[in-house]
Design an enzyme around this catalytic site. Structure first.
Site, PDB file in Angstrom:
ATOM      1  CG  HIS A 160      72.266  38.036 -55.078  1.00  0.00           C
ATOM      2  ND1 HIS A 160      72.662  38.602 -56.213  1.00  0.00           N
ATOM      3  CD2 HIS A 160      72.414  38.996 -54.101  1.00  0.00           C
ATOM      4  CE1 HIS A 160      73.052  39.804 -55.907  1.00  0.00           C
ATOM      5  NE2 HIS A 160      73.104  39.814 -54.778  1.00  0.00           N
ATOM      6  CG  ASN A 213      69.083  34.570 -59.137  1.00  0.00           C
ATOM      7  OD1 ASN A 213      69.893  33.896 -59.754  1.00  0.00           O
ATOM      8  ND2 ASN A 213      69.152  35.796 -58.535  1.00  0.00           N
TER       9      ASN A 213
HETATM   10  C1  GAR Z   1      77.445  32.313 -57.869  1.00  0.00           C
HETATM   11  O1  GAR Z   1      78.194  32.868 -56.749  1.00  0.00           O
HETATM   12  C2  GAR Z   1      76.267  33.063 -57.896  1.00  0.00           C
HETATM   13  O2  GAR Z   1      75.529  33.279 -56.689  1.00  0.00           O
HETATM   14  C3  GAR Z   1      76.457  34.450 -58.596  1.00  0.00           C
HETATM   15  O3  GAR Z   1      77.288  33.763 -59.593  1.00  0.00           O
HETATM   16  C4  GAR Z   1      77.972  32.732 -59.097  1.00  0.00           C
HETATM   17  C5  GAR Z   1      78.229  31.486 -60.217  1.00  0.00           C
HETATM   18  O4  GAR Z   1      79.045  30.616 -59.886  1.00  0.00           O
HETATM   19  N1  GAR Z   1      75.410  34.980 -59.090  1.00  0.00           N
HETATM   20  C6  GAR Z   1      74.958  36.009 -59.172  1.00  0.00           C
HETATM   21  O5  GAR Z   1      75.976  36.967 -58.877  1.00  0.00           O
HETATM   22  C7  GAR Z   1      73.639  36.496 -59.801  1.00  0.00           C
HETATM   23  N2  GAR Z   1      73.478  38.021 -59.799  1.00  0.00           N
HETATM   24  P1  GAR Z   1      78.866  29.343 -60.688  1.00  0.00           P
HETATM   25  O6  GAR Z   1      78.665  29.578 -62.181  1.00  0.00           O
HETATM   26  O7  GAR Z   1      80.163  28.666 -60.441  1.00  0.00           O
HETATM   27  O8  GAR Z   1      77.680  28.607 -60.121  1.00  0.00           O
END
Ligand code: GAR
Length: 320
Positions: free
Chosen positions: A110, A108
């Site tokens: 984060h 994952n």
């Molecule tokens: C990213 O910033 C990722 O780190 C976060 O969601 C965003 C997805 O962006 N993930 C979380 O918060 C998981 N807990 P994306 O769809 O443009 O890749």
């Protein structure tokens, strides 16, 4: 080594998915994307994946038990032949069953410097705390939220006037650099000599009265005292033109060595110089190395050169 097959799970725009997908198309990338799957039918990233010729799958979680929805997603990943599940903005907590059956195989990203700010609203919490930096973390997924082993992190400076939105934008730029690199290192670790040496070292030094000693420029492992110990294993990183990263262990006879090499050429080889005295090379830079098998060889080799006072104890213990 064949490329690792990854299924990417997304819930939103999928910019991290896109970063991984384009990285996978550059030369020498150790992974390929076999599926992009989502719990949201309208997730923006699905369209992009489709346009890039990647199989996609979507199934809403609404009205389903957590484990039931996970099973549907898992089936899609399995059908696509995935070795790893890579979460990229997949906003679902996974069920225990799912996480434990893919232990070490779910990764994952984060948007914080874990262990700080697990869960949601990471950017707001970092700004409100007056932190100098936010950042992102790539980690293994375990049952406890955002708490598995950290693979790699990148820091992102918080600037005066930053809002959660402006910080999130810069963190994403950093994520797009971090994720492909961290994933490549992790899925490619099976051909990384440093990782393989660490594994061999851990198994070899677990055996009684052992120590590490360099031999002809390579790490070796001995049993007995520092003064009179004997080598029971040598680590070889592409020695003498061989393409193998391997551990050399003692066979019982030249006949045994030759038959191993002949019948299982993907696993064993006769190493230069050492082969003449009965050492066989167990190849480590191949897919799905069975480390229990490597451990058994190390033990057997240890046993063949260890002093009687040590083997006697082990043999007596084995009788019970
Ligand atoms: C990213 O910033 C990722 O780190 C976060 O969601 C965003 C997805 O962006 N993930 C979380 O918060 C998981 N807990 P994306 O769809 O443009 O890749």
């Amino acid at each position: 080594m064949p490329k690792a097959k990854v299924a990417i799970f997304i819930s939103g725009g999928g910019t991290n998915m896109a970063a991984l997908l384009y990285a996978s198309r550059l030369p020498d990338c150790p992974f390929e994307v076999v599926l992009v799957a989502s719990n949201k039918e309208g997730a923006g990233g699905l369209k992009l994946a489709e346009a890039e010729g990647i199989s996609t799958f979507a199934h809403s979680h609404k009205g389903m038990e957590r484990a039931e929805h996970d099973a549907v997603m898992e089936r899609a990943a399995q059908d696509a032949g995935a070795d790893y599940i890579v979460l990229a903005g997949y906003m679902r907590i996974l069920s225990q069953e799912f996480v434990s059956s893919w232990a070490g195989k779910i990764i994952n990203i984060h948007p914080s410097l874990l262990p700080k700010y697990k869960g949601l609203d990471t950017h707001m919490r970092a700004i409100e705390a007056g932190d100098s930096h936010g950042g992102a973390t790539v980690h293994l997924v375990t049952q406890e939220l955002d708490s598995g082993a950290i693979l790699e992190q990148v820091k992102v400076a918080i600037v005066p006037g930053d809002t959660p939105v402006s910080l999130a934008e810069r963190v994403k730029l950093a994520e797009h650099q971090l994720y492909p690199r961290a994933l490549s290192a992790y899925v490619g670790r099976g051909s990384d000599p440093a990782f393989l040496l660490d594994k061999v070292r851990e198994l070899a030094l677990k055996l009684p009265e052992t120590h590490e000693r360099e031999s002809h420029g390579s790490p070796g492992f001995r049993v007995g005292t520092e003064k009179s110990g004997k080598f029971f294993a040598h680590f070889n990183d592409q020695h003498h033109g061989s393409e193998h990263v391997a551990v050399l262990v003692k066979t019982g006879s030249m006949d045994e060595l030759l038959s191993l090499v002949e019948t299982q050429p993907g696993t064993y080889f006769k190493p230069a110089y050492y082969g003449a005295s009965g050492w066989v090379g167990v190849i480590l830079n191949r897919p799905d190395v069975d480390w229990d098998h490597v451990s058994e060889w190390l033990e057997r080799s240890w046993h063949s050169v260890a002093p009687n006072r040590l083997t006697k104890l082990i043999d007596a213990a084995d009788q019970f």
